[in-house]
Design a protein around this motif. Sequence first.
Motif, short mmCIF file in Angstrom:
data_model
loop_
_atom_site.label_atom_id
_atom_site.label_comp_id
_atom_site.label_asym_id
_atom_site.label_seq_id
_atom_site.Cartn_x
_atom_site.Cartn_y
_atom_site.Cartn_z
N ILE A 191 11.95 17.57 -50.25
CA ILE A 191 10.68 15.58 -51.53
C ILE A 191 10.91 16.04 -52.83
N VAL A 192 10.52 17.73 -52.94
CA VAL A 192 9.40 17.46 -53.99
C VAL A 192 11.53 18.25 -54.74
N VAL B 11 12.56 7.58 -51.42
CA VAL B 11 13.08 8.59 -50.48
C VAL B 11 12.99 8.90 -48.89
N ARG B 12 13.42 8.57 -47.84
CA ARG B 12 13.13 9.24 -46.38
C ARG B 12 13.77 10.27 -45.91
N VAL B 13 12.28 10.53 -44.95
CA VAL B 13 12.65 11.96 -43.92
C VAL B 13 13.80 11.46 -42.85
N LEU B 14 14.65 11.88 -42.95
CA LEU B 14 15.01 12.08 -41.30
C LEU B 14 14.14 12.32 -39.93
N ASP B 15 14.75 13.91 -40.88
CA ASP B 15 14.21 14.85 -39.74
C ASP B 15 13.66 15.82 -40.14
N ALA B 16 12.73 16.75 -39.57
CA ALA B 16 12.50 18.07 -40.57
C ALA B 16 11.81 19.13 -39.18
N GLU C 264 14.33 16.46 -56.02
CA GLU C 264 14.19 14.75 -57.50
C GLU C 264 14.60 16.38 -58.00
N PRO D 166 13.11 8.45 -57.61
CA PRO D 166 12.09 9.03 -56.96
C PRO D 166 11.55 8.50 -56.14
N SER E 131 8.29 20.40 -40.15
CA SER E 131 7.30 20.30 -39.66
C SER E 131 6.79 18.94 -41.37
N PHE E 132 5.33 18.99 -41.35
CA PHE E 132 5.03 17.74 -42.58
C PHE E 132 5.23 18.99 -44.19
N ARG E 133 5.23 19.72 -43.42
CA ARG E 133 5.74 20.37 -45.72
C ARG E 133 6.61 20.85 -46.33
N ALA F 193 9.05 18.65 -45.01
CA ALA F 193 9.59 17.27 -45.15
C ALA F 193 9.09 16.98 -47.40
N ALA F 194 8.18 17.12 -47.40
CA ALA F 194 6.50 17.12 -48.43
C ALA F 194 7.83 18.05 -49.79
#
Lengths: 73, 248
Positions: free
Chosen positions: B209-210, B194-199, B213, B191, B201-203, B205-206
């Motif tokens: 991540i969900v 977790v690192r976001v490199l690029d997306a 997992e 959990p 938008s924020f939504r 990316a979020a």
Amino acid sequence: MRMRLHEPHRVLLQFILGPEGKPEVPGLTVLESVGGDYTRVALEILEKCRFEPAQTSGKPIRVLISLPIDVRP
Amino acid sequence: MRSRAILLLVLTPGPGWAQESRDPDSAMVARLSAQMTYHFSVLAAAEWRRYGTHLDFVPLTPRLPDELPELAHDGFATVFLEASDSGWSAVVLHDSLPGTACGTYVGNVAVANRPSTAPGEIACTGDKGRLVHPGPVSLQVMHILFASDPTLDAPPKIVGCPEVDLPKDLRQPLRHVRMISLIDPNGTVSPAPVRVLDAPSFRYAAAAIVVLEQCRWRPGYRDRLAVRTAVRLPDVLGRDILVGDSLP
């Protein structure tokens, strides 16, 4: 498999706050979490947060922020 | 006869003595080699500790005295050449040997920033660089392997992900999110971190991540043992994670 919110947990997020006061997507990191819905809720909270950007000499700048979010049922 | 024998001894010194006389600093160099070994082991430990919590390596130079006081022994200076989410490289200098530098790299580093020919190997250059022999030292200290590590018997592989109920505005195919995550030996996604490199938008990316997992993985294996691996998505999938599309 998904974890419901049964008890409080802290989620620690790290991100760069841009000069517009918005979290930047590249570099967004979940540093601590028990996972599941706790992470989802914390990210939803962060998305709704509004920030004033940091400033030097009156100019807004990018800063790295670690933000703990306590998620409660 | 006795005096001739003594003279003979003096005139035919052993090889060790000859080395000492040509290189009066050898004791100091040996001590420096040991200190370099220690320096690199502490440096690697610090970097992997950082990677285990943040999924990136950091050029620690500006904060060395505060964060790693054990690295601030007399006369040493650490210069980072590169540090990112997939590798680091650094050279270490010492006041007593000006012009001599020992360096190494770990992971994915630009060729121009590789002080040694192989990752983890510590190479020294300069006038007396040939005399300094740090190591052996293990620079892999956190039991996290890159999914691209050639020593793996098999890299981690995604097995499947459950259906995800995404908000309507995110149900669009071909939206790519790149991120790094840790796959535990039991095949679950850690959990954190977790690192976001690029997306886009924020939504997105979020949501990614969900989604991630909840996916199940076959873990990476080395020497027939399941190991913890850092995966860069979507690179290691062989296909893209599409946020907004159903996942297999």
